[in-house]
Design a protein around this motif. Structure first.
Motif, PDB file in Angstrom:
ATOM      1  N   GLY A  43       0.785  -1.226   0.000  1.00  0.00           N
ATOM      2  CA  GLY A  43       0.000   0.000   0.000  1.00  0.00           C
ATOM      3  C   GLY A  43       0.816   1.273   0.000  1.00  0.00           C
ATOM      4  N   LEU A  44       2.156   1.164   0.011  1.00  0.00           N
ATOM      5  CA  LEU A  44       2.992   2.359   0.077  1.00  0.00           C
ATOM      6  C   LEU A  44       3.092   3.050  -1.277  1.00  0.00           C
ATOM      7  N   ARG A  45       3.132   2.248  -2.333  1.00  0.00           N
ATOM      8  CA  ARG A  45       3.201   2.808  -3.689  1.00  0.00           C
ATOM      9  C   ARG A  45       1.819   2.753  -4.335  1.00  0.00           C
ATOM     10  N   PRO A  46       1.517   3.688  -5.211  1.00  0.00           N
ATOM     11  CA  PRO A  46       0.176   3.727  -5.811  1.00  0.00           C
ATOM     12  C   PRO A  46      -0.062   2.538  -6.730  1.00  0.00           C
ATOM     13  N   PRO A  47      -1.322   2.085  -6.850  1.00  0.00           N
ATOM     14  CA  PRO A  47      -1.643   0.998  -7.784  1.00  0.00           C
ATOM     15  C   PRO A  47      -1.337   1.407  -9.220  1.00  0.00           C
ATOM     16  N   ALA A  48      -1.217   0.416 -10.084  1.00  0.00           N
ATOM     17  CA  ALA A  48      -0.908   0.685 -11.495  1.00  0.00           C
ATOM     18  C   ALA A  48      -1.458  -0.459 -12.339  1.00  0.00           C
ATOM     19  N   TRP A  49      -1.552  -0.192 -13.654  1.00  0.00           N
ATOM     20  CA  TRP A  49      -1.978  -1.236 -14.588  1.00  0.00           C
ATOM     21  C   TRP A  49      -0.826  -2.212 -14.800  1.00  0.00           C
ATOM     22  N   GLN A  50      -1.108  -3.511 -14.687  1.00  0.00           N
ATOM     23  CA  GLN A  50      -0.064  -4.532 -14.787  1.00  0.00           C
ATOM     24  C   GLN A  50      -0.509  -5.647 -15.719  1.00  0.00           C
ATOM     25  N   PRO A  51       0.368  -6.053 -16.664  1.00  0.00           N
ATOM     26  CA  PRO A  51       0.033  -7.168 -17.566  1.00  0.00           C
ATOM     27  C   PRO A  51       0.049  -8.485 -16.792  1.00  0.00           C
ATOM     28  N   LEU A  52      -1.085  -9.167 -16.764  1.00  0.00           N
ATOM     29  CA  LEU A  52      -1.235 -10.347 -15.920  1.00  0.00           C
ATOM     30  C   LEU A  52      -0.306 -11.485 -16.334  1.00  0.00           C
ATOM     31  N   GLN A  53      -0.111 -11.659 -17.632  1.00  0.00           N
ATOM     32  CA  GLN A  53       0.753 -12.743 -18.105  1.00  0.00           C
ATOM     33  C   GLN A  53       2.174 -12.576 -17.578  1.00  0.00           C
ATOM     34  N   VAL A  85      -4.466  -9.334 -20.966  1.00  0.00           N
ATOM     35  CA  VAL A  85      -5.245  -8.871 -19.821  1.00  0.00           C
ATOM     36  C   VAL A  85      -4.361  -8.019 -18.909  1.00  0.00           C
ATOM     37  N   GLU A  86      -4.833  -6.837 -18.574  1.00  0.00           N
ATOM     38  CA  GLU A  86      -4.159  -5.990 -17.592  1.00  0.00           C
ATOM     39  C   GLU A  86      -5.120  -5.707 -16.451  1.00  0.00           C
ATOM     40  N   VAL A  87      -4.590  -5.703 -15.225  1.00  0.00           N
ATOM     41  CA  VAL A  87      -5.415  -5.399 -14.056  1.00  0.00           C
ATOM     42  C   VAL A  87      -4.803  -4.232 -13.299  1.00  0.00           C
ATOM     43  N   PHE A  88      -5.670  -3.462 -12.660  1.00  0.00           N
ATOM     44  CA  PHE A  88      -5.242  -2.315 -11.870  1.00  0.00           C
ATOM     45  C   PHE A  88      -5.073  -2.790 -10.435  1.00  0.00           C
ATOM     46  N   ILE A 144      -6.904  -3.853  -1.834  1.00  0.00           N
ATOM     47  CA  ILE A 144      -6.491  -2.453  -1.993  1.00  0.00           C
ATOM     48  C   ILE A 144      -7.182  -1.821  -3.200  1.00  0.00           C
ATOM     49  N   THR A 145      -7.373  -2.600  -4.261  1.00  0.00           N
ATOM     50  CA  THR A 145      -8.037  -2.077  -5.463  1.00  0.00           C
ATOM     51  C   THR A 145      -9.389  -2.757  -5.699  1.00  0.00           C
ATOM     52  N   ARG A 152      -8.609  -4.377 -18.107  1.00  0.00           N
ATOM     53  CA  ARG A 152      -8.767  -3.975 -19.505  1.00  0.00           C
ATOM     54  C   ARG A 152      -8.085  -4.993 -20.395  1.00  0.00           C
ATOM     55  N   ILE A 153      -8.606  -5.143 -21.597  1.00  0.00           N
ATOM     56  CA  ILE A 153      -8.032  -6.037 -22.599  1.00  0.00           C
ATOM     57  C   ILE A 153      -7.284  -5.172 -23.606  1.00  0.00           C
ATOM     58  N   VAL A 154      -5.989  -5.403 -23.769  1.00  0.00           N
ATOM     59  CA  VAL A 154      -5.163  -4.549 -24.637  1.00  0.00           C
ATOM     60  C   VAL A 154      -4.710  -5.319 -25.866  1.00  0.00           C
TER      61      VAL A 154
END
Length: 448
Positions: A304-314, A338-341, A419-420, A446-448
């Motif tokens: 929880g110290l750093r802000p969440p971000a979009w991350q590629p699940l694979q 697939v990317e998740v926040f 957290i998200t 999101r699907i990219v």
């Protein structure tokens, strides 16, 4: 309400409009009367459009009545000159009908235009966001209009802001240039964060959104996020201090546990009594439990110290699997695009789930990660072919202090996901393998 005086105020020269309208009608009828006496019946009647259009524009709710009156007046003046000729009579009637139609159309369009103007004026004046109309100028963009929230944001009055260069209020001159460039390139800008300088010198943090109008002007809306940013900074500072305190405490604890384990080891060599050795074994196990939990807290000290971000699940799954001793267990991920926040520690989630399968699944030969799009969001499945989890333990495994390795792994997995707004539960069939389902809310993937 702020700025309501604008609605009541009459435009400049409005009190002269009835007089001007009466004068124009009188002049037009006088000219037409002279024309009729001179035998001119074709061109001059078109002059009647002038008072009709003025009346319909200035007084749209009475425009039809006025145009009807002018049409009847024209008939009363023109028919006596018709001499009973059907063609002349039809022509005069047609002109009168057109006069009324023109007045009706102009009145309708004016009413619609004013309704839209009032609607947008209401939005502009009563918006909770600071709103500015920026007009281009030879010396630079200037504030043409500001609503109540805009004047409050800059600590000024509207009459003092109008005509001021907008660049004066941007703490970083380059920020306005970037806003302007993006507005003219993309026609709009959303959520641009920058700092403004109020007239009293105080700085405010704002989110800037805006769009370009057809005439080249720019409409800007600003939301004051100073309090939010101050709270975020204070929370970040508090987290940093707590993190440092936790690190120092953990180091002291680890040093104390290491010393205790050393003394227990010395006791094991010194004493041969089975009762004493059994007692020392229990002490050693308790000390190692404390040591394992301290090590786990080190792994999660930045939670929880750093802000969440979009991350590629694979990539997250592959990164987690690459750091684990999998032995003969294969990990396959089918979550491309697939990317998740999520919190930056998302990799720890999959690391714990995969490690949990390897350590406790007994007969596990593979772990598979897949996903499914659902009406309520995204479901990510982490499945293995091991012995599974008994029904009674499906919720208990996420509780603090339950399970192996100090009992914090799955507890912290749930905390990281929460957290998200993500959740996790176990839905596998006992004896057929474990099946963890991570639910991602609709705005969290999101699907990219």
């Amino acid at each position: 309400m702020p700025n309501t005086h604008r609605r009541a105020a009459l435009p400049a020269g409005a009190s002269m409009r009835p007089l001007l309208l009466a004068a124009s009608a009188a002049i037009v009828f006088a000219v037409n009367a002279a024309g009729l006496f001179a035998g001119i019946t074709i061109v001059l009647p078109h002059l009647i459009y002038l008072p009709i259009v003025l009346a319909a524009y200035w007084f749209p709710r009475r425009g039809i009545v006025f145009s009807l009156a002018l049409g009847l007046g024209y008939l009363a003046m023109a028919l006596p000159f018709a001499g009973g000729e059907p063609g002349v009579i039809v022509s005069a009637l047609s002109r009168a009908a057109v006069f009324v139609a023109v007045g009706a159309v102009v009145s309708f369009l004016t009413l619609r235009l004013r309704e839209q103007e009032e609607r947008y004026r209401g939005i502009f004046n009563n918006s909770e966001a600071a709103t500015f109309l920026i007009a281009p100028d030879e010396t630079g963009p200037r504030i043409e209009e500001a609503n109540y929230m805009g004047t409050a944001l800059l600590g000024s009055r509207e009459r003092d802001l109008v005509g001021e260069p907008v660049t004066r209020f941007f703490e970083d001159p380059g920020a306005w240039e970037e806003v302007r460039a993006r507005v003219f390139r993309d026609d709009a800008i959303y959520g641009y964060e920058t700092s403004l300088r109020r007239t009293d010198g105080a700085a405010v943090r704002v989110l800037v959104s805006g769009g370009r109008l057809p005439d080249g002007r720019v409409i800007l809306t600003l939301v004051d996020i100073t309090a939010r940013k101050n709270a975020e900074d204070a929370l970040r500072e508090a987290n940093t201090r707590l993190n440092m305190l936790g690190r120092l405490t953990r180091n002291d604890l680890m040093a104390a546990v290491s010393g205790l384990l050393g003394r227990i080891g010395g006791g094991m060599q010194q004493f041969r009594d089975p009762v004493v050795r059994r007692y020392l074994d229990d002490l050693c196990e308790d000390a190692r439990l404390v040591q394992r939990r301290a090590e786990i807290t080190r792994d999660y000290q930045d939670l929880g110290l750093r802000p969440p971000a979009w991350q590629p699940l694979q990539e997250v799954v592959r990164g987690a699997a690459s750091q684990l001793p999998l032995h003969e267990v294969s990990v396959r991920a089918w979550v491309e695009r697939v990317e998740v926040f999520a919190d930056p520690m998302l990799e720890k989630v999959f690391s714990n789930l995969i490690e949990n399968a390897v350590r406790h699944g007994k007969t596990v030969s593979q772990v598979v990660v897949t996903y499914q799009l659902r009406d309520d969001g995204l479901a990510v499945y982490v499945e293995d072919d091991g012995v599974g989890i008994p029904e009674a333990g499906k919720e208990e495994i996420f509780a603090y202090g339950i399970g192996g390795g100090g009992g914090l792994g799955l507890f912290l997995v749930r905390e990281i996901l929460s957290i998200t707004g993500m959740t996790i539960r176990e839905t596998g069939m006992p004896g057929e393998g474990a099946r963890f389902v991570i639910h991602v809310p609709p705005d969290g993937y999101r699907i990219v």
